[in-house]
Design a protein around this motif. Structure first.
Motif, mmCIF file in Angstrom:
data_model
loop_
_atom_site.group_PDB
_atom_site.id
_atom_site.type_symbol
_atom_site.label_atom_id
_atom_site.label_comp_id
_atom_site.label_asym_id
_atom_site.label_seq_id
_atom_site.Cartn_x
_atom_site.Cartn_y
_atom_site.Cartn_z
ATOM 1 N N LEU A 20 0.833 -1.210 0.000
ATOM 2 C CA LEU A 20 0.000 0.000 0.000
ATOM 3 C C LEU A 20 0.866 1.258 0.000
ATOM 4 O O LEU A 20 1.804 1.386 0.789
ATOM 5 C CB LEU A 20 -0.919 0.000 1.222
ATOM 6 N N LYS A 21 0.527 2.189 -0.891
ATOM 7 C CA LYS A 21 1.274 3.451 -0.994
ATOM 8 C C LYS A 21 0.302 4.620 -1.070
ATOM 9 O O LYS A 21 -0.761 4.524 -1.694
ATOM 10 C CB LYS A 21 2.161 3.455 -2.238
ATOM 11 N N LYS A 22 0.699 5.725 -0.437
ATOM 12 C CA LYS A 22 -0.026 6.980 -0.578
ATOM 13 C C LYS A 22 0.986 8.115 -0.592
ATOM 14 O O LYS A 22 1.616 8.412 0.424
ATOM 15 C CB LYS A 22 -1.045 7.181 0.555
ATOM 16 N N PHE A 23 1.148 8.732 -1.755
ATOM 17 C CA PHE A 23 2.066 9.844 -1.930
ATOM 18 C C PHE A 23 1.252 11.119 -2.174
ATOM 19 O O PHE A 23 0.311 11.124 -2.976
ATOM 20 C CB PHE A 23 3.004 9.612 -3.124
ATOM 21 N N PHE A 24 1.637 12.193 -1.491
ATOM 22 C CA PHE A 24 1.004 13.496 -1.687
ATOM 23 C C PHE A 24 1.958 14.401 -2.462
ATOM 24 O O PHE A 24 3.144 14.488 -2.125
ATOM 25 C CB PHE A 24 0.664 14.142 -0.344
ATOM 26 N N PRO A 25 1.466 15.103 -3.483
ATOM 27 C CA PRO A 25 2.357 15.950 -4.282
ATOM 28 C C PRO A 25 2.793 17.209 -3.534
ATOM 29 O O PRO A 25 2.015 17.791 -2.769
ATOM 30 C CB PRO A 25 1.494 16.309 -5.501
ATOM 31 N N VAL A 26 4.040 17.625 -3.758
ATOM 32 C CA VAL A 26 4.563 18.902 -3.258
ATOM 33 C C VAL A 26 4.646 19.843 -4.454
ATOM 34 O O VAL A 26 5.410 19.598 -5.391
ATOM 35 C CB VAL A 26 5.957 18.718 -2.615
ATOM 36 N N ARG A 27 3.858 20.901 -4.430
ATOM 37 C CA ARG A 27 3.780 21.804 -5.571
ATOM 38 C C ARG A 27 4.484 23.123 -5.274
ATOM 39 O O ARG A 27 4.352 23.669 -4.178
ATOM 40 C CB ARG A 27 2.316 22.053 -5.962
ATOM 41 N N LYS A 28 5.198 23.630 -6.261
ATOM 42 C CA LYS A 28 5.939 24.882 -6.112
ATOM 43 C C LYS A 28 5.789 25.735 -7.360
ATOM 44 O O LYS A 28 5.442 25.233 -8.438
ATOM 45 C CB LYS A 28 7.429 24.596 -5.862
ATOM 46 N N GLY A 29 6.086 27.029 -7.179
ATOM 47 C CA GLY A 29 6.081 27.939 -8.319
ATOM 48 C C GLY A 29 4.714 28.480 -8.661
ATOM 49 O O GLY A 29 3.686 28.074 -8.109
ATOM 50 N N VAL A 30 4.695 29.404 -9.609
ATOM 51 C CA VAL A 30 3.464 30.060 -10.040
ATOM 52 C C VAL A 30 2.492 29.068 -10.651
ATOM 53 O O VAL A 30 1.275 29.141 -10.444
ATOM 54 C CB VAL A 30 3.791 31.179 -11.050
#
Length: 347
Positions: A20-30
């Motif tokens: 089981l995997k759960k990855f949350f995105p890290v968003r940067k920039g405009v």
């Protein structure tokens, strides 16, 4: 590993989680582009037998709650499989692959008790509406029949039937948690995920709620996945214990076996902090060096090796296999067979 239609470990397994995997995105920039991933749950595998309590423990932020909610599909998994023996469907289902309609049917067999008894209850709804809402949503009962069922549930958790006319703010923390438990029981589930259900309560109230959960388990033939960070609580209520570190399960064993003879250095460190009610027993506290690594950029090899006093070069080069070392005692340590780790008194 489980097949498409069956569960792996014996015929009495109710739930089996694989990779089981759960990855949350890290968003940067405009433009909010994805710059990385928070690996909250990273390749977790475990199983829960029908009628037992599996404790899931670890430091704050290790992914325990995310793991529980992903199993229930309150959060969509990134990968892996969650096999559940659905009685109403009369088959083993992969929770992650079910449609919305099938998931609604499965919800009757899988429920959750939330950690915070204050924020988990709608302050604008009466207790009767809160506990009775699942009965209406799933078309189980309405009107007088629903009220009778709500009154029965409240009495089962130690409250009075006429409490159904009151609002959550009129109750103490312990009473609110009992309301949450009654709501979880409304649809006669088989599996309940208890997400740190006593961590927000006073110690004396914790004991009452734990005893209530044990009584309800025996009365309604329930299966628990009990998430907690307090090992004393886990020892009291769990048949087996899974230890989680930085999104991974590092050890899984029967409670007595794990407390008496841990097979992972992280488990040993956790157990060294467990208070033992014996004035003649002197525990050697193990203080881990450094901070927990970031789940955005975890270390290579074994995730625990930067803080492990037993670490060797292999630990930073290769991720250890999560393997059975005998008697269904699983460990993710390269040197679990050779290390002489200390446990705590089990009595």
């Amino acid at each position: 590993m489980p097949t498409e239609t069956t569960l792996k470990v014996g015929e009495n397994v109710l739930l089996e989680v694989t990779g089981l995997k759960k990855f949350f995105p890290v968003r940067k920039g405009v433009f909010r582009r994805v710059a990385g991933w928070v690996k909250a749950v990273d390749d977790v595998s475990l199983f829960v037998c029908d009628g037992e309590t599996l404790g899931l423990v670890g430091e704050s932020g290790c992914g325990k709650t995310t793991c529980g909610r992903t199993i229930l599909r309150l959060i969509e998994p990134t990968g892996g499989r969650v096999l559940f023996h659905a009685k109403r469907m009369d088959r083993v289902v992969d929770v992650a692959s079910l449609s919305k309609r099938e998931m609604k049917s499965l919800r009757r067999e899988m429920q959750i008790i939330f950690q915070d008894p204050y924020s988990s209850l709608n302050p604008r709804m009466t207790v009767g509406d809160i506990v009775g809402e699942p009965l209406i949503v799933h078309h189980v009962s309405r009107g007088r029949e629903k009220e009778d069922r709500v009154r029965e549930l409240l009495q089962a958790v130690g409250l009075k039937g006429d409490h159904m006319r009151r609002y959550p703010h009129e109750f103490s923390g312990g009473q609110r948690q009992r309301i949450g438990i009654a709501r979880a029981l409304a649809l006669d589930p088989r599996l309940i995920i208890c997400d740190e259900p006593v961590s927000a309560l006073d110690v004396s109230i914790q004991a009452q709620v734990l005893n209530l959960l044990e009584d309800l388990q025996e009365e309604f033939q329930l299966t628990y996945l009990f998430i907690a960070h307090d090992l004393s609580v886990v020892k009291h209520i769990s048949d087996r214990v899974a230890v989680m570190y930085l999104g991974k399960i590092v050890e899984l064993a029967a409670t007595e076996d794990m407390f008496a003879k841990p097979l992972h250095p992280y488990t040993e460190a956790l157990l060294s902090a467990v208070p033992v009610p014996d004035p003649d027993y002197e525990a050697e506290r193990i203080l881990l060096q450094g901070d927990v690594p970031s789940p955005v950029n975890p270390p290579g090899g074994c995730y625990f090796h930067p803080r492990c006093s037993y670490a060797k070069p292999l630990c930073s080069e290769k991720s250890p296999e999560f393997r059975d070392l005998g008697g269904l005692h699983f460990s993710a340590c390269h040197f679990a067979d050779s290390l002489e780790l200390k446990g705590v008194k089990t009595e």
